[in-house]
Structure formats: structure tokens, C-alpha cells
Design a protein around this motif. Structure first.
Motif, PDB file in Angstrom:
ATOM      1  N   CYS A  27      52.913  45.122  40.707  1.00 13.34           N
ATOM      2  CA  CYS A  27      53.041  44.367  41.937  1.00 13.34           C
ATOM      3  C   CYS A  27      53.926  42.974  41.487  1.00 13.34           C
ATOM      4  N   PRO A  28      54.067  42.142  42.634  1.00 17.18           N
ATOM      5  CA  PRO A  28      54.575  40.879  42.322  1.00 17.18           C
ATOM      6  C   PRO A  28      54.114  39.900  41.347  1.00 17.18           C
ATOM      7  N   TYR A  29      54.808  39.356  40.564  1.00 15.47           N
ATOM      8  CA  TYR A  29      54.245  38.355  39.487  1.00 15.47           C
ATOM      9  C   TYR A  29      52.967  37.637  40.085  1.00 15.47           C
ATOM     10  N   PHE A  30      52.964  37.238  41.227  1.00 20.59           N
ATOM     11  CA  PHE A  30      52.143  35.975  41.535  1.00 20.59           C
ATOM     12  C   PHE A  30      50.674  36.869  42.066  1.00 20.59           C
ATOM     13  N   LEU A  31      50.493  38.257  42.135  1.00 19.36           N
ATOM     14  CA  LEU A  31      49.242  38.907  42.082  1.00 19.36           C
ATOM     15  C   LEU A  31      48.829  39.260  40.942  1.00 19.36           C
ATOM     16  N   ASN A  32      49.430  39.104  39.963  1.00 17.49           N
ATOM     17  CA  ASN A  32      48.861  39.696  38.585  1.00 17.49           C
ATOM     18  C   ASN A  32      47.372  39.223  38.153  1.00 17.49           C
ATOM     19  N   VAL A  33      47.268  37.963  38.421  1.00 15.08           N
ATOM     20  CA  VAL A  33      46.227  37.259  37.867  1.00 15.08           C
ATOM     21  C   VAL A  33      45.125  37.786  38.583  1.00 15.08           C
ATOM     22  N   GLN A  34      45.051  38.144  39.831  1.00 15.82           N
ATOM     23  CA  GLN A  34      43.914  38.471  40.723  1.00 15.82           C
ATOM     24  C   GLN A  34      43.437  39.917  40.212  1.00 15.82           C
ATOM     25  N   ILE A  35      44.524  40.857  39.803  1.00 18.17           N
ATOM     26  CA  ILE A  35      44.349  42.037  39.254  1.00 18.17           C
ATOM     27  C   ILE A  35      43.570  41.955  37.870  1.00 18.17           C
ATOM     28  N   ALA A  36      44.060  40.939  37.179  1.00 14.73           N
ATOM     29  CA  ALA A  36      43.720  41.081  35.865  1.00 14.73           C
ATOM     30  C   ALA A  36      42.195  40.636  35.799  1.00 14.73           C
ATOM     31  N   THR A  37      41.849  39.471  36.791  1.00 17.24           N
ATOM     32  CA  THR A  37      40.474  39.314  36.865  1.00 17.24           C
ATOM     33  C   THR A  37      39.615  40.251  37.312  1.00 17.24           C
ATOM     34  N   ALA A  38      40.055  41.193  38.110  1.00 16.96           N
ATOM     35  CA  ALA A  38      39.335  42.288  38.690  1.00 16.96           C
ATOM     36  C   ALA A  38      38.986  43.224  37.507  1.00 16.96           C
ATOM     37  N   ALA A  39      40.091  43.352  36.797  1.00 19.30           N
ATOM     38  CA  ALA A  39      39.966  44.340  35.469  1.00 19.30           C
ATOM     39  C   ALA A  39      39.066  44.053  34.733  1.00 19.30           C
ATOM     40  N   ALA A  40      38.846  42.576  34.392  1.00 21.79           N
ATOM     41  CA  ALA A  40      37.709  42.106  33.575  1.00 21.79           C
ATOM     42  C   ALA A  40      36.434  42.457  34.075  1.00 21.79           C
ATOM     43  N   LYS A  41      36.186  42.102  35.489  1.00 23.99           N
ATOM     44  CA  LYS A  41      34.802  42.479  35.974  1.00 23.99           C
ATOM     45  C   LYS A  41      34.551  43.922  35.888  1.00 23.99           C
ATOM     46  N   THR A  65      51.240  35.043  32.394  1.00 22.44           N
ATOM     47  CA  THR A  65      50.694  35.774  31.129  1.00 22.44           C
ATOM     48  C   THR A  65      49.999  34.908  30.582  1.00 22.44           C
ATOM     49  N   HIS A  66      50.066  33.450  30.526  1.00 21.37           N
ATOM     50  CA  HIS A  66      49.122  32.500  29.964  1.00 21.37           C
ATOM     51  C   HIS A  66      47.742  32.650  30.450  1.00 21.37           C
ATOM     52  N   SER A  67      47.731  32.708  32.059  1.00 22.59           N
ATOM     53  CA  SER A  67      46.453  33.115  32.555  1.00 22.59           C
ATOM     54  C   SER A  67      45.808  34.241  32.082  1.00 22.59           C
ATOM     55  N   ILE A  68      46.463  35.222  32.218  1.00 23.64           N
ATOM     56  CA  ILE A  68      45.643  36.531  31.667  1.00 23.64           C
ATOM     57  C   ILE A  68      45.481  36.423  30.330  1.00 23.64           C
ATOM     58  N   ARG A  69      45.998  35.833  29.452  1.00 19.77           N
ATOM     59  CA  ARG A  69      45.553  35.464  28.114  1.00 19.77           C
ATOM     60  C   ARG A  69      44.203  35.036  28.017  1.00 19.77           C
ATOM     61  N   GLU A  70      44.017  34.041  28.776  1.00 17.94           N
ATOM     62  CA  GLU A  70      42.590  33.235  29.120  1.00 17.94           C
ATOM     63  C   GLU A  70      41.595  34.177  29.549  1.00 17.94           C
ATOM     64  N   ILE A  71      41.928  35.027  30.498  1.00 14.44           N
ATOM     65  CA  ILE A  71      41.038  36.179  30.994  1.00 14.44           C
ATOM     66  C   ILE A  71      40.608  37.051  29.822  1.00 14.44           C
ATOM     67  N   ALA A  72      41.597  37.364  29.085  1.00 21.19           N
ATOM     68  CA  ALA A  72      41.330  38.737  28.010  1.00 21.19           C
ATOM     69  C   ALA A  72      40.360  37.975  26.953  1.00 21.19           C
ATOM     70  N   LYS A  73      40.275  36.658  26.655  1.00 24.40           N
ATOM     71  CA  LYS A  73      39.569  36.193  25.431  1.00 24.40           C
ATOM     72  C   LYS A  73      37.935  36.513  25.725  1.00 24.40           C
ATOM     73  N   ASP A  74      37.616  36.723  26.687  1.00 21.15           N
ATOM     74  CA  ASP A  74      35.935  36.933  26.753  1.00 21.15           C
ATOM     75  C   ASP A  74      35.776  38.663  27.251  1.00 21.15           C
ATOM     76  N   ALA A  75      36.661  38.873  27.539  1.00 23.72           N
ATOM     77  CA  ALA A  75      36.588  40.618  27.940  1.00 23.72           C
ATOM     78  C   ALA A  75      36.174  41.542  27.043  1.00 23.72           C
ATOM     79  N   GLU A  76      35.600  42.625  27.583  1.00 23.70           N
ATOM     80  CA  GLU A  76      35.470  43.831  26.642  1.00 23.70           C
ATOM     81  C   GLU A  76      36.357  44.770  26.649  1.00 23.70           C
ATOM     82  N   VAL A  77      37.479  44.594  27.376  1.00 23.00           N
ATOM     83  CA  VAL A  77      38.534  45.692  27.656  1.00 23.00           C
ATOM     84  C   VAL A  77      39.867  44.964  27.041  1.00 23.00           C
TER      85      VAL A  77
END
Length: 356
Positions: free
Chosen positions: A73-87, A102-114
Motif C-alpha cells: 500500500c502507499p506509505y501512509f497506510l503502513n502503520v495501520q497495517i503494522a498495528t493490525a499485524a501486532a494484534k 518506519t520509525h513508528s513500525i519499529r516502536e510497534i515491533a518492540k513488544d510484539a511476538e512476531v
């Protein structure tokens, strides 16, 4: 069989779906809100679903039973998709050039199990993996130069350019600050500056700063190299016209309007090429040495279907990264940098064959 959902049925998403489907190792579903795109993709025998990414409940439901998600998707939708991936505990990959996302996705990744691995295309993506591999031969680094161009083979307009991928991404790269290391210090440099000319195979090109192409390479090489930069390659004359449009006519602050103008005025070019040029200088056993990695990749037919070079290099790199993850070559969870991928491993993937 690995279940993968690709969100975004544009040129790159369609290509990734086609490559993964024909490998026989992936059960592919592609999701998009554009029914016309889905109908075209379904004709290839690939499963499709209609999906509005902005509907969080539908997005999470679509990803619930998937092993991997690739955002095309366009870059401005990626954080939404990454948030859903964590859930939904779905391993996440994308193609973004956007630094903030990418910085926002790095923050999402910190506590994720994937695991989360953004920036998996050509540039950022393959270019950082190849450049970092080249630096490993040096005892002491001086300069690392990365140059990439997605170009028409037969330019006919004043811009000497045709649209081959996301127009939003193109404008984003031309307008946002660019990561670099200058005289040993990491800093932001201005887009469309750092102008230079170079020749390859007897053809002259120009190159200039653009945003996002380095991925995390500046972070990894900070304190180890004197100068590091990423520049986009174009045919001579392109940069000057874009400067007029973006900064003199102020389209940098009217990006949606510029997107509409470019998409109406510039045709899609199926006959294209991708140019990759990496040069590293430094010392090996006390001697000052330069090593160069260069390739030109052209549009080609795969399994009876025509694809552009930018489709194959961008989708191929992402599919190869996903393949490494599925085969246990990447971290099981957390944020994965491009530099953690071994070029040798990547090139063993059949998806990376377009770079050969």
C-alpha cells in the motif's frame, strides 16, 4: 504451505502475488478496495478479498489466520497495517521508503511476538543489503555511495521519465529530508541537492539526494565511515525541471495536485530498466581500495506474463526476504533491519533471480 496476505493490488502487489503463487510454496490472498484490480488478479487463480484498510475490524479479520502480511500500500497506510499485524500475530513486511512510518513500525515491533521488516523492496531494501555486504571486505571505510534509478529505456519527454511505480512514493522521496553521513557525522541533507553526473556503459546519468533509500544503513555504519549517501539516478535534465516544479512553483506543498498532474501527463512505460550502482572506498590490508557493484535489469516475461524491471526487482526482493523468514533465516520476532540479511542467503532465493 505458508498463508500470506498481500494488501494492495497495484503493480508491485500484483507482481509479488504472482511470484509467490507460482512458487508453489505459498497460499496467497490479495486484498484491495479496487474491485477492478481484484478481478484482474483473480483471473491468475489467486484468491482475492475486498478490503478497506481504514476499517480496523475488517483489516484484523482478514489477517487473523495469516502467517505473513506484505503491505504493498502507499506509505501512509503502513502503520495501520503494522498495528493490525501486532494484534493478530502476523509477521509483517512492507516496501515503504517513508522514514517516519518506519520509525513508528519499529516502536510497534518492540513488544510484539512476531517480526517486522519494513523497507524490503529495491531501494530501500536490496540496495542496503548489497552495499553492506560490500563493506564487509574493508578493514577501514572511507566512502559508501549508493545510486539507483528506475528509468524508461526510451525517454521521449522533457523530464526523460515515465511512471513505473507509486507516484505518492516518488514525490515523497523528492520532498523529504535525506539521511546521510558527511565527514563522519550523521545528518539530514536536502532532497534534490548533491547533484552529480556519472557514466555507465557509455550512457550519462545524473544523480541527486532523495529520501528513504538508505533504510537503516546510516544507523548501522555511523562511526565507521566518513561519507555515506544515497542518490537517485535519472537522465540529465530531470532534476532541474523537478526543482522548478517542487520549489519554485511550490508543488512541494501541493503534493496531491502534483500527483494528479504527473499521473495525467506521464504515461506508464512497460519497457524500463533498473540501474544499480554501489561504490565503496577504504583500506584493505593497509591499501586504499575501491570496490564497485553494478547491475542493469530490464523488463522481462515471467511465466508467460510481462513485467517491468521495477516490478520484478521490488517485488522479487520482498518475496526473497519473506522466503528467508519462512525458512528460519531471520529473527523470530522484533524489528529486522535490511543489514541483518546476508546477501549470499538472499541470492539463493529463487525470487532474487532477477538480480542475477
Amino acid at each position: 504451505m505458508t498463508n500470506i496476505i498481500i494488501i494492495g493490488g497495484g503493480k508491485i502487489g500484483e507482481t509479488a502475488a504472482f511470484l509467490l503463487h507460482h512458487s508453489g510454496n505459498y497460499k496467497v490472498t490479495i486484498a484491495d478496495a479496487n474491485l477492478a484490480s481484484l478481478k484482474k488478479i483473480a483471473e491468475e487463480g489467486i484468491n482475492t478479498i475486498s478490503l478497506d484498510v481504514n476499517n480496523t475490524e475488517l483489516l484484523e479479520n482478514a489477517m487473523q489466520k495469516m502467517d505473513v502480511v506484505l503491505s504493498a500500500c502507499p506509505y501512509f497506510l503502513n502503520v495501520q497495517i503494522a498495528t493490525a499485524a501486532a494484534k493478530t500475530s502476523t509477521h509483517y513486511f512492507d516496501l515503504t521508503e517513508d522514514v517516519a512510518a518506519t520509525h513508528s513500525i519499529r516502536e510497534i515491533a518492540k513488544d510484539a511476538e512476531v517480526s517486522f521488516m519494513p523497507q524490503c523492496g529495491l531501494a530501500p531494501g536490496f540496495i542496503s543489503i548489497a552495499a553492506y555486504d560490500l563493506t564487509k571486505a574493508f578493514d577501514e571505510l572511507h566512502t559508501v555511495k549508493l545510486r539507483v534509478g528506475a528509468l524508461p529505456q526510451y525517454p521521449t519527454n522533457s523530464l526523460k521519465y515515465n511512471l513505473t511505480w507509486s507516484t505518492n512514493g516518488l514525490i515523497n522521496e523528492y520532498c523529504n529530508p535525506c539521511d546521510a553521513i558527511v565527514a563522519g557525522k550523521r545528518k539530514d541533507v536536502a532532497p534534490l541537492e548533491g547533484y552529480e553526473k556519472f557514466s555507465l556503459d557509455g550512457i550519462e546519468y545524473e544523480a541527486f539526494n532523495t529520501s528513504g533509500g538508505l533504510a537503516s544503513l546510516a544507523e548501522v555504519l555511523e562511526g565507521k565511515v566518513q561519507n555515506l549517501d544515497y542518490k537517485t539516478a535519472r537522465y540529465p535534465g530531470h532534476c532541474a525541471i523537478m526543482k522548478v516544479l517542487l520549489f519554485e512553483l511550490n508543488f512541494a506543498n501541493k503534493r496531491e495536485l502534483l500527483r494528479d498532474i504527473l499521473e495525467e501527463a506521464l504515461p506508464f512505460a512497460p519497457q524500463d530498466l533498473v540501474l544499480i550502482f554501489i561504490a565503496v572506498t577504504g583500506k584493505i590490508n593497509g591499501r586504499f581500495v575501491e570496490k564497485v557493484f553494478t547491475k542493469k535489469i530490464f523488463n522481462q516475461n515471467v511465466h508467460g506474463k510481462d513485467f517491468t524491471a521495477i516490478q520484478l526487482t521490488t517485488a522479487g526482493s520482498a518475496c526473497a526476504a519473506i522466503d528467508l523468514k519462512v525458512n528460519g533465516k531471520l529473527a523470530k520476532k522484533g524489528f529486522i533491519r535490511q543489514e541483518e540479511v546476508k546477501l549470499e542467503d538472499l541470492m539463493k532465493s529463487n525470487f532474487a533471480r532477477f538480480y542475477k
